[in-house]
Structures are given as C-alpha cells and as structure tokens.
Design an enzyme around this catalytic site. Structure first.
Site, PDB file in Angstrom:
ATOM      1  N   ASP A 268     -11.943   1.313  -3.218  1.00  0.00           N
ATOM      2  CA  ASP A 268     -10.687   1.760  -3.812  1.00  0.00           C
ATOM      3  C   ASP A 268      -9.815   2.518  -2.824  1.00  0.00           C
ATOM      4  OD1 ASP A 268      -9.016   2.038  -6.232  1.00  0.00           O
ATOM      5  OD2 ASP A 268      -9.427   4.173  -6.016  1.00  0.00           O
TER       6      ASP A 268
ATOM      7  N   GLU B 299      -8.703  14.238  -4.322  1.00  0.00           N
ATOM      8  CA  GLU B 299      -8.010  14.239  -5.608  1.00  0.00           C
ATOM      9  C   GLU B 299      -8.740  15.164  -6.572  1.00  0.00           C
ATOM     10  OE1 GLU B 299      -6.376   9.990  -6.564  1.00  0.00           O
ATOM     11  OE2 GLU B 299      -8.381   9.742  -5.724  1.00  0.00           O
TER      12      GLU B 299
ATOM     13  N   ASP C 184       0.881  -1.166   0.000  1.00  0.00           N
ATOM     14  CA  ASP C 184       0.000   0.000   0.000  1.00  0.00           C
ATOM     15  C   ASP C 184       0.916   1.212   0.000  1.00  0.00           C
ATOM     16  OD1 ASP C 184      -1.630   2.176   0.568  1.00  0.00           O
ATOM     17  OD2 ASP C 184      -2.917   1.069   1.941  1.00  0.00           O
ATOM     18  N   HIS C 185       0.985   1.913  -1.135  1.00  0.00           N
ATOM     19  CA  HIS C 185       1.989   2.967  -1.270  1.00  0.00           C
ATOM     20  C   HIS C 185       1.814   4.096  -0.266  1.00  0.00           C
ATOM     21  CE1 HIS C 185      -1.230   4.689  -3.825  1.00  0.00           C
ATOM     22  NE2 HIS C 185      -0.707   5.846  -3.487  1.00  0.00           N
TER      23      HIS C 185
ATOM     24  N   LYS D 264     -12.995  11.966  -5.699  1.00  0.00           N
ATOM     25  CA  LYS D 264     -12.415  12.386  -6.971  1.00  0.00           C
ATOM     26  C   LYS D 264     -12.969  13.767  -7.344  1.00  0.00           C
ATOM     27  CE  LYS D 264     -10.380   8.396  -8.237  1.00  0.00           C
ATOM     28  NZ  LYS D 264      -8.923   8.285  -8.471  1.00  0.00           N
TER      29      LYS D 264
ATOM     30  N   LYS E 286       4.884   6.658   2.451  1.00  0.00           N
ATOM     31  CA  LYS E 286       5.084   8.104   2.479  1.00  0.00           C
ATOM     32  C   LYS E 286       5.846   8.513   3.735  1.00  0.00           C
ATOM     33  CE  LYS E 286       1.051   9.295  -0.340  1.00  0.00           C
ATOM     34  NZ  LYS E 286       1.802   9.965  -1.403  1.00  0.00           N
TER      35      LYS E 286
ATOM     36  N   HIS F  95      -6.313   2.463   1.954  1.00  0.00           N
ATOM     37  CA  HIS F  95      -5.500   3.639   2.283  1.00  0.00           C
ATOM     38  C   HIS F  95      -5.961   4.323   3.567  1.00  0.00           C
ATOM     39  CE1 HIS F  95      -3.621   2.975  -1.458  1.00  0.00           C
ATOM     40  NE2 HIS F  95      -4.418   3.684  -2.223  1.00  0.00           N
TER      41      HIS F  95
END
Length: 487
Positions: free
Chosen positions: A236, A217, A178-179, A336, A183, A241
């Site tokens: 998503d 975003e 999980d990017h 979004k 961070k 996240h």
C-alpha cells in the site's frame, strides 16, 4: 510572493466512479479550486459516469455538496460554484456492458478539446473501460486516461495490467497517478537538489551518512480494512509512495526537465536497489488503544481477520548499488496508528572528520529535513555556538523554510496534490506520473521481500497505538549505531 496561474486549454474530463468517495473528497473539490483560481476555463466540462441512476441536476447537487464539505471556503464563492456547476453533467453507464456509452460519446465528441478519462474505480474495471473507450472511438490520440493505484498487487498482475492498457492506449496517453508526487515539497526536492550549487556536490556517499524516509499516520485502517488486509503496508505504501520519494532523493541529474528524462533516472535507481536481507526488515501490527478500545480497536479487529499476518507497519534498510550511493544505507519506515501524522525525508550528513572542539562541546551532524506533511517545508540543521559566556558549547539550530511562512499569505497557500496532477494531465505533462516499466521494476524489487516473509511464516510484531512502532524498529537502527528521527 504571488504564484502565477497559467490557464489550461478547454477540456472534457470524464470521471468514471464520479459518485464515489475519491471523486467526492479529492477530484471534484480539486477541480473547483482550480476553477476559482482561474486555471480551469469556464468552457471546460466535467462528466460524472457511474452505475447510479441520476439526472444532471441531481449530480450537480452531489458535486455542490462535495465541494462545500471538502473545499474550505467554498461558501464564500457561491457565485463561482454556480458557474462551475454549469459545466457539470452526468451519464449512467455500465463499465462491463454497453448501456450509456452512446450517450457518453455524444457528450465528449468535439473538436479542439483535450479529452481525459479518470478511472476512479476498482482496478478490475480498468481493462473493460479501456476496451469500451476504444470500441466507441474515444481512444484517439487526444485522449488521456488517469489510473489510480493499486497498479497490480505483484509483478505478474502489474505486467498484465500494463499489457491490457497498452492494447488500447499508447504509453504517452496513460497517467498513473501517485498523489505524493503532486506535493509541493516533493517537487521542491528536485529544485533544491538541481537548482542549487550548494547541495549537489555533497549529495553522495562521501558526505551523507544515511537517509531516512518516514510516512507515519495516526489513523488505523478504518473502513479500508478488507482491502488493506490483502495489501499491507508494503504494497500500500512502500512499493509506490516511499519508492517514488526514494527515487527522487537518489536519482542522478536528468539531462533536462522533461517527463522521460526524469523517469529514466528514477528507473535506474529502482534497478540499482539491492535485495533486502531478512534481518533488515521489521513488520508490525498495531494494538488497541487501551484508553479507547471502542473507537481505536486493534488491527485484526478493524480488518475483520482475527488471524491476520498482514503488517500495518514496516521498516527496512536497503542500499543502492551505484557509485553515488555505495555504502550509504537508506532506511524506510511507514505505519498506521503512529504517534503523529508526519511524512519526512531526512538526509543525515556525516560528522566532521576531526573536531577541533573539546569533548564537552559534543558531536554534531547537519540534517536536511524535507517535510511533506502536515506542515510542508525544508529545514537545514546547522551547528553554531550556544550564546553566552562559559566556553565553546555547540548546539544545532534550524535554517527554516516553512512554505507558509517563507512565501507569505499569497505564495504559501496550500495547493492540494490532486489540483496540480489533474492540471498536468490536461497539459499533457507526464513528469509526475509513473511509467509502466517503473511500476514493474518497483514490483520486481518488492515481490521477493514479501515472498521471503511469507515463506518464513513471519508474524508482525505488535506495537502500541500512537507509538513509534515496534521496538524492533529502533533496534534496526541501533545495530548500526543510528536512531530514527523523532516522529
């Protein structure tokens, strides 16, 4: 301040889906940057594996083009790029069949090297790849596999995926990436909490009024419309996240900083999450940008589904049923086509129990703001007297630790999350990767929420492009006499 670079051991990294978008945009540029930093040894090998018929030279050219496009400053490291490409090769492979596997086995079979296999492919190929790795003797104890999300689309499919991977690999060999956890600021959240006496005594419901997590975003669903319409913001973003951020905020101090100790505490948080009431959820779908409909169409047009009930925005309120957080609400929000690109965690402390100042001095709260993007850093809002004569007037000012400013040009250089996470895979450090039971617990909390609005036939509320989301989101906070932090 200069960051230390600790080299990793020699390794072979096989990137399944090595010609795909994720490999080109993230994985390959990340590896090149670590190579330039001196962390990746020159003897390391990167093997692209995909269906395309391609020679080693052609693949090296693809890698070079990707690095130049997605790694700023690559042109100034032309000699380093040449050295990097010497370790790059390619295998045409069939994930569902036997073609190419013998050649791959010859390339990676060696002694005293870490073997890592990155599954940068559709989840439907995870099982076949794992099976063939084992069948060709590549799933020994040295091997590690990296699995990209989505980790299933519900609890049932997540359990099936975990069971499939467990047939061929031990849990200690599986790295669910999980990017967000790579961070810098996310990791600094743990340092701030557990490395400073200042905060931990206040990190509980006695002093914290509420906590907000926002991931906004400006982009729409773009070319991911078909996938996104099957997933939505809840699957998503929230299930993975935002859930991971929530866990790091709320978890108890682990006994030590090692992978299972940290992940045990995160799992306790997920299992303590209370069910979310229907009136504590807001879903939305973005409308077209009236000023540029052609380039910024509405969600249903972008998704190719004029009857879609999938949410591009979700906000919710939840509680954690334990002693530390009893009575403190957690507000999660993601969407979004929002006003700005921003990811932020805000710990909003309670007002002082009694103010000695006059009414016109105002009421103030301390807010610890942890910014994940676009400018990583931490600020603490502190109440002081407004300068000048004329009485005691209070204002809030930030104690700012924006990393790029605080650490200087060397220490503040941005390191992409994939750089850190891939190097952690090579080191064998699973702290920043999700464990199988963690994933299943997250789905166990998420599934009833999704099933609830499906059973009720809820339709997402429309909201303007480049706004703060549906009005009902503000009302969700307003009912509690609170408001969202400005995006």
């Amino acid at each position: 301040m200069v960051s230390r670079v600790i080299p990793v051991d020699p390794f072979d990294l096989v990137v399944f889906g090595g010609t795909g978008d994720l490999a080109r945009r993230k994985i390959l540029p990340a590896l090149f940057r670590r190579f330039c930093a001196g962390q990746m040894p020159k003897t390391a090998r990167i093997i692209g594996a995909a269906r395309s018929d391609m020679s080693d030279a052609s693949y090296a050219q693809l890698v070079a083009d990707a690095v130049r496009e997605f790694s700023p400053g690559a042109e100034s490291h032309a000699e380093m790029l040449d050295d990097f490409l010497k370790g790059v090769s390619y295998v045409q492979i069939d994930a569902m069949g036997e073609d190419g596997w013998a050649e791959l086995t010859q390339k990676v079979t060696s002694v005293d090297r870490v073997e890592a296999y990155y599954f940068s492919v559709a989840p439907s190929l995870f099982g076949p790849l794992a099976e063939r790795l084992q069948g060709h003797g590549l799933a020994d104890r040295r091997a590690r596999i990296v699995v990209e999300k989505p980790f299933g689309r519900d609890l049932e499919t997540a359990k099936a995926l975990n069971a499939t991977l467990a047939r061929y690999f031990d849990e200690t060999q599986i790295y669910r990436i999980d990017h967000y956890l790579g961070k810098e600021t996310v990791q600094n959240l743990m340092a701030v909490r557990f490395g400073n006496m200042l905060f931990e005594p206040l990190w509980n419901s006695q002093f914290v009024d509420h906590i907000q997590v926002t991931v906004a975003e400006t982009v729409g669903v773009g070319g991911r419309g078909e996938y996104y319409d099957r997933a939505g913001a809840m699957r998503d973003m929230v299930q993975n996240h935002l859930m991971q951020l929530l866990c790091l905020i709320a978890m108890e101090p682990p006994a030590r900083f090692d992978p299972d100790a940290v992940r045990d505490e995160k799992l306790k948080v997920i299992r303590a999450l209370e069910p979310v009431e229907p009136h504590h959820i807001v879903r939305g779908q973005y409308e077209a940008d009236a000023n540029d409909i052609e380039n910024h169409p509405d969600y249903r047009t972008a998704a190719g589904n004029p009857r879609s009930k999938t949410e591009s925005f979700v906000a919710l309120k939840t509680h954690i049923a334990n002693w530390r957080w009893a009575g403190t609400p957690f507000y999660l929000r993601t969407g979004k086509r929002m006003r700005e690109r921003s990811s932020e965690i805000s710990i909003v402390f309670k007002e002082t129990p009694h103010s000695i100042f006059a009414e016109d001095a105002g009421r103030h709260r301390n807010v610890l703001s942890i910014k994940l993007q676009p400018n990583e850093g931490i600020t603490l809002g502190v109440t002081i007297k407004e300068p000048g004569p004329g009485g005691m007037r209070l204002i809030d000012v930030p104690l700012d630790m924006t990393f790029a400013e605080a650490l200087g040009p060397d220490g503040g250089e941005s390191v992409d999350a994939y750089e850190r996470l891939i190097m952690d895979v090579i080191r064998g450090n699973q702290t920043l990767f999700m464990r199988g039971d963690e994933v299943e617990a997250a789905w166990g909390w998420t599934d009833p929420i999704i099933q609830g609005w499906t059973d009720r036939g809820d339709v997402p509320k429309p909201y303007d492009s480049f706004s703060d989301g549906p009005d009902a989101s503000a009302q969700l906070m307003g009912r509690d006499k609170r408001e969202w932090r400005k995006i």
